[in-house]
Enzyme design. Structure first.
Site, PDB file in Angstrom:
ATOM      1  NE  ARG A 125       6.213 -10.360   1.806  1.00  0.00           N
ATOM      2  CZ  ARG A 125       6.844  -9.798   0.784  1.00  0.00           C
ATOM      3  NH1 ARG A 125       6.138  -9.226  -0.178  1.00  0.00           N
ATOM      4  NH2 ARG A 125       8.139  -9.796   0.724  1.00  0.00           N
ATOM      5  CG  HIS A 177      -1.472 -14.833   7.781  1.00  0.00           C
ATOM      6  ND1 HIS A 177      -0.378 -15.471   8.310  1.00  0.00           N
ATOM      7  CD2 HIS A 177      -1.803 -15.505   6.661  1.00  0.00           C
ATOM      8  CE1 HIS A 177      -0.040 -16.485   7.527  1.00  0.00           C
ATOM      9  NE2 HIS A 177      -0.898 -16.529   6.522  1.00  0.00           N
ATOM     10  N   PRO A 213       0.819  -1.204   0.000  1.00  0.00           N
ATOM     11  CG  PRO A 213       0.021  -1.095   2.145  1.00  0.00           C
ATOM     12  CD  PRO A 213       1.133  -1.627   1.348  1.00  0.00           C
ATOM     13  CD  GLU A 214       3.151   2.772  -4.231  1.00  0.00           C
ATOM     14  OE1 GLU A 214       3.353   3.931  -4.594  1.00  0.00           O
ATOM     15  OE2 GLU A 214       3.375   1.783  -4.947  1.00  0.00           O
ATOM     16  NE  ARG A 249      16.704  13.472  -0.075  1.00  0.00           N
ATOM     17  CZ  ARG A 249      16.604  12.588   0.903  1.00  0.00           C
ATOM     18  NH1 ARG A 249      16.909  11.334   0.703  1.00  0.00           N
ATOM     19  NH2 ARG A 249      16.195  12.966   2.091  1.00  0.00           N
TER      20      ARG A 249
END
Length: 285
Positions: free
Chosen positions: A108, A89, A2-3, A149
């Site tokens: 996960r 899960h 998910p973003e 950067r």
DNA sequence: TCTAACCTGATC
DNA sequence: GATCAGGTTAGA
């Protein structure tokens, strides 16, 4: 998985369903999947708001406490009737009033659930180091962030300390729409490219939110439904197919350790600066 | 600054 | 059986 658009979609679903509700307790079915910072999971609260910061979901509770959830790669946060059997899960369950539950499922286990006093959470380095939100980010601010950067622009945009909320899918989409090669060093973007980035970040994220996010595999919203933005991906997951803008075959390479999709023609590589002509071939590295 | 590692499950 | 996956981060 998910973003920002997916997390925003979950947040909106939760806002509609649990704000104002009583949260009786938070139960960890796996002890290591719930971290309590200065509070007790059984005290009971009222849910006062649900917010997003970067990819974090924040369920604000009474007494200045907060349930914060990061979905990692495979996390799902949904509201379900208590009568429904727990999915595999399911690691954390919030017991709400009216026979419903807030359930956190994460095969996960890369995700993270914290129940904390809000000041303690917000004092943490992990919180304070988050970069600005990409929605509403201006060219001047982005220019400053990127100028500092030297990593690939893809790595810079994925770095949550630089900008908080972008992930692998949307960075690929944004760079393609902006005509920028993912390996280009961040501090070498031209002003026009920064402007394009700013515009495409807003446009693509807003479109994706409107579509309820992208469901490639695991992602589900708070109601258990899928997003539909995956059908509008123009590069992500389309390696070997034709670029929708120019027809060139899209490629997949590794940048910043992540699978990276791009169009060699729309996103040409830009050489590092014409090498100064030297008569001798001594290498100065 | 980059890689490897954290996990499970789906797909090759 | 090996490889890959939407994220993050501790170490090299």
């Amino acid at each position: 998985m998910p973003e920002l658009p997916e997390v925003e979609t979950v947040v909106r679903g939760l806002q509609a369903r649990i704000v104002g509700q009583r949260l009786h307790s938070v139960v960890a079915r796996r002890g290591d999947m719930l971290e309590c910072l200065g509070t007790d999971p059984g005290r009971g609260w009222q849910v006062t708001a649900v917010r997003r910061r970067g990819k974090m979901i924040l369920v604000d509770l009474t007494r200045s406490e907060v349930l914060s959830v990061h979905l990692g790669m495979s996390g799902q946060l949904s509201v379900e009737p208590r009568s429904r059997p727990l999915a595999d899960h399911t690691h954390v369950v919030g017991e709400l009033e009216g026979g419903i539950e807030l359930r956190y499922v994460d095969p996960r286990r890369f995700g993270r659930v914290q129940l904390a006093r809000r000041p303690l959470l917000e004092a943490g380095v992990r919180w304070r180091a988050l970069g600005p939100e990409p929605l509403g980010l201006g060219a001047v601010a982005l220019e400053r962030i990127l100028a500092a950067r030297t990593t690939a622009i893809k790595a810079a945009l994925l770095d949550q300390h630089a900008v908080a909320g972008l992930g692998n899918i949307y960075v690929d989409e944004i760079l393609h729409a902006s005509g920028i090669h993912p390996s280009l060093e961040a501090n070498r973007l031209r002003p026009a490219e920064i402007d394009a980035l700013v515009e495409n970040i807003q446009r693509i994220l807003l479109d994706a939110i409107a579509a309820g996010g992208s469901t490639i595999r695991d992602y589900r919203n708070a109601e258990g439904g899928s997003g539909s933005f995956q059908s509008r991906h123009r590069v992500y997951g389309r390696a070997g197919q034709g670029c929708l803008r120019c027809g060139e075959t899209l490629r997949k390479i590794l940048v910043a350790g992540r699978g990276t999709h791009f169009c060699p023609r729309c996103q040409p590589r830009r050489r590092r600066r014409p090498r100064p002509r030297r008569r001798s071939s001594k290498r100065a590295t």
